[in-house]
Write an enzyme that holds these catalytic residues in place. Structure first.
Site, PDB file in Angstrom:
ATOM      1  N   HIS A 106       7.030 -14.908   3.515  1.00 40.62           N
ATOM      2  CA  HIS A 106       6.194 -14.676   4.687  1.00 40.62           C
ATOM      3  C   HIS A 106       6.986 -15.061   5.938  1.00 40.62           C
ATOM      4  O   HIS A 106       7.721 -16.043   5.925  1.00 40.62           O
ATOM      5  CB  HIS A 106       4.919 -15.534   4.612  1.00 40.62           C
ATOM      6  CG  HIS A 106       4.083 -15.481   5.851  1.00 40.62           C
ATOM      7  ND1 HIS A 106       3.232 -14.439   6.126  1.00 40.62           N
ATOM      8  CD2 HIS A 106       3.981 -16.346   6.898  1.00 40.62           C
ATOM      9  CE1 HIS A 106       2.630 -14.656   7.281  1.00 40.62           C
ATOM     10  NE2 HIS A 106       3.067 -15.817   7.767  1.00 40.62           N
TER      11      HIS A 106
ATOM     12  N   ASP B  60      19.228  19.081  -9.631  1.00 41.79           N
ATOM     13  CA  ASP B  60      18.219  20.059  -9.216  1.00 41.79           C
ATOM     14  C   ASP B  60      18.232  21.314 -10.074  1.00 41.79           C
ATOM     15  O   ASP B  60      17.191  21.949 -10.275  1.00 41.79           O
ATOM     16  CB  ASP B  60      18.456  20.465  -7.761  1.00 41.79           C
ATOM     17  CG  ASP B  60      18.036  19.404  -6.767  1.00 41.79           C
ATOM     18  OD1 ASP B  60      17.677  18.292  -7.203  1.00 41.79           O
ATOM     19  OD2 ASP B  60      18.076  19.681  -5.556  1.00 41.79           O
TER      20      ASP B  60
END
Length: 483
Positions: A456, A324
């Site tokens: 699926h 950061d």
């Protein structure tokens, strides 16, 4: 003779990863940390907020259990137990990082580092009492011992701290930053959140689930303004549906004592809001206080972030900066990649950091995740684009979850159908975004996503289904009407 080959200042997700990688490369590594290992991410950001958000999610699910044919009477929460669970998870993970540093032979030096020369620091012992607001979380103890430490190379990885608002009343009791929110011992009845980006939106979602009357004030015209506009608009609709008041295009001009706190909001519709707590979530600033950057000759930009190149070098020889404090992308996973890059460069490898594909996630309900270009950014960059969307409501797995709110949106080039950006709001968005990041990294097309067999029934099928929609061949939603 330097004491270490490498000294890392700061033990967050950038610093501790850099230290471990450098040690694995055969370097003698020291790491200075004034708090617990893990930095903001493990102690004050990613992990503790997600732990509390998970408690809120469980509470929400149990409260709606009858929809699943399950009856849970008198569902309630214990906020003290929520905080205690969070603290336990944080301790387990920070202890784990400390163990990893030790296992890799990294010498951890407890205290606050201050440069005395470019590659030499003095380390001041720090007290053990956290300060939630108004300064360093751990202050130097009176009469603290001072240790001189030198190294051949130094990495600055001191992270960031919450920004404060320069408005009247911002220092009143009851006005807290995201750090200070962890000091709250009970859920506020009335909460005003200043800032509707990731930090503010997550806290708003959390406390609304626990029953707070929440108002979010955002200066831009939509929530999560860095996201695709459709995603921000969808989150605003979802929040309003949950009873969260959303004020966009508005700013807080003052905070005063009133019935608790009185918040003055300016914008198209000026108004006054009453709150028990005001949470400031408007951004972060570099954590460089009392670090002695000027002594070391380390340059910063106009916002105070340390300037670095794509190998994380500062303008001072043998001094690097990551995370950061560089201002490049204030995300834990970016800090970690920067740490690996810097450590490899210091160890003699030709490594570079690539910022072109950075996924981001916001853990609201519904979740948000994105990678690559928004539709607006793609058009502004000169791309001719096609967009494809598919709703979670058309997925069988989402139906079985009982969580069908949201969409996936893919932005692709018109000529070659290459994936330029993927944007998701909906269940497990933070997990689903990885396929989008991989697609952009591999320069995949809508055709290739559509041709990839997806299991699926899963939420992951939404990638294939969205690609099919973009190709004009949707199976499980109606085709677009031809104009």
């Amino acid at each position: 003779m330097p004491e270490f080959d490498l000294l890392v200042i700061g033990g967050g997700p950038g610093g501790y990863v850099a230290a471990i990688r450098a040690a694995q490369r055969g370097l003698q590594v020291g790491l200075v940390e004034k708090e617990r290992p893990g930095g903001v991410c493990l102690n004050w950001g990613c992990i503790p907020t997600k732990a509390m958000l998970r408690s809120a999610e469980v509470f929400h699910t149990l409260a709606a259990a009858a929809e699943f044919g399950v009856y849970a009477d008198n569902v309630r929460y214990d906020f003290a137990a929520v905080r205690q669970r969070k603290d336990g998870i944080v301790k387990e993970l920070t202890d784990g990082v400390a163990g990893l540093l030790k296992a890799n032979g990294v010498t951890v030096i407890e205290g606050h580092a201050r440069f005395t020369e470019s590659t030499t620091v003095e380390v001041h012992e720090t007290g053990a009492s956290p300060i939630f607001e108004g300064g360093p979380r751990y202050a130097a103890a009176p009469g603290a011992a001072v240790r001189q430490v030198s190294a051949r190379d130094v990495i600055v990885a001191t992270g960031s701290v919450p920004a404060r608002l320069p408005i009247p009343g911002a220092d009143l009791p009851g006005v807290v930053t995201s750090d200070g929110a962890f000091g709250l011992t009970e859920v506020p009845k009335r909460l005003v959140v200043i800032g509707g980006s990731a930090v503010g939106a997550e806290w708003a979602s959390l406390f609304a689930t626990f029953g707070s009357q929440v108002t979010v004030v955002e200066m831009q015209d939509s929530l999560v303004p860095l996201e695709d506009k459709e995603i921000g608009a969808a989150l605003g609709r979802s929040f309003r549906k949950r009873g969260i008041e959303v004020l966009t295009g508005a700013t807080v001009t003052a905070i005063a004592q009133g019935d608790g706190l009185r918040v003055s909001v300016g914008g198209p519709k000026e108004r006054e809001l009453d709150a028990d707590v005001v949470l400031v979530g408007v951004g972060r600033r570099p954590n460089t206080a009392d670090l002695g950057l000027d002594v070391a000759g380390i340059g910063t930009d106009t916002r105070g972030f340390i300037e670095v190149d794509d190998q994380l070098r500062t303008g001072v020889e043998h001094v690097y900066a990551i995370g950061d404090v560089t201002g490049r992308a204030l995300l834990a996973h970016v800090a970690s990649h920067q740490g690996i890059t810097a450590a490899d460069v210091i160890a003699g490898h030709d490594a570079h950091i690539d910022y072109t594909v950075i996924p981001a996630a916001t853990f609201t309900h519904p979740e948000i995740a994105s990678v690559g270009l928004t539709e607006e950014a793609a058009r502004a960059a000169g791309h001719e684009v096609i967009t494809a969307k598919f709703p979670f409501a058309a997925l069988g797995r989402a139906k079985t979850f009982g969580d069908t709110e949201g969409i996936m949106k893919i932005v692709a080039g018109q000529q070659h159908r290459e994936v330029l950006g993927v944007h998701i709001i909906g269940p497990s968005a933070s997990d689903l975004i990885t396929e989008g990041a991989l697609a952009i990294s591999l320069e995949a097309t809508l055709d290739e996503l559509a041709d990839t067999i997806h299991a699926h029934p899963t939420l992951g099928e939404i990638g294939m289904e969205t690609a099919l929609a973009g190709l004009g061949l949707p199976v499980h939603i109606a085709p677009r009407k031809k104009r």
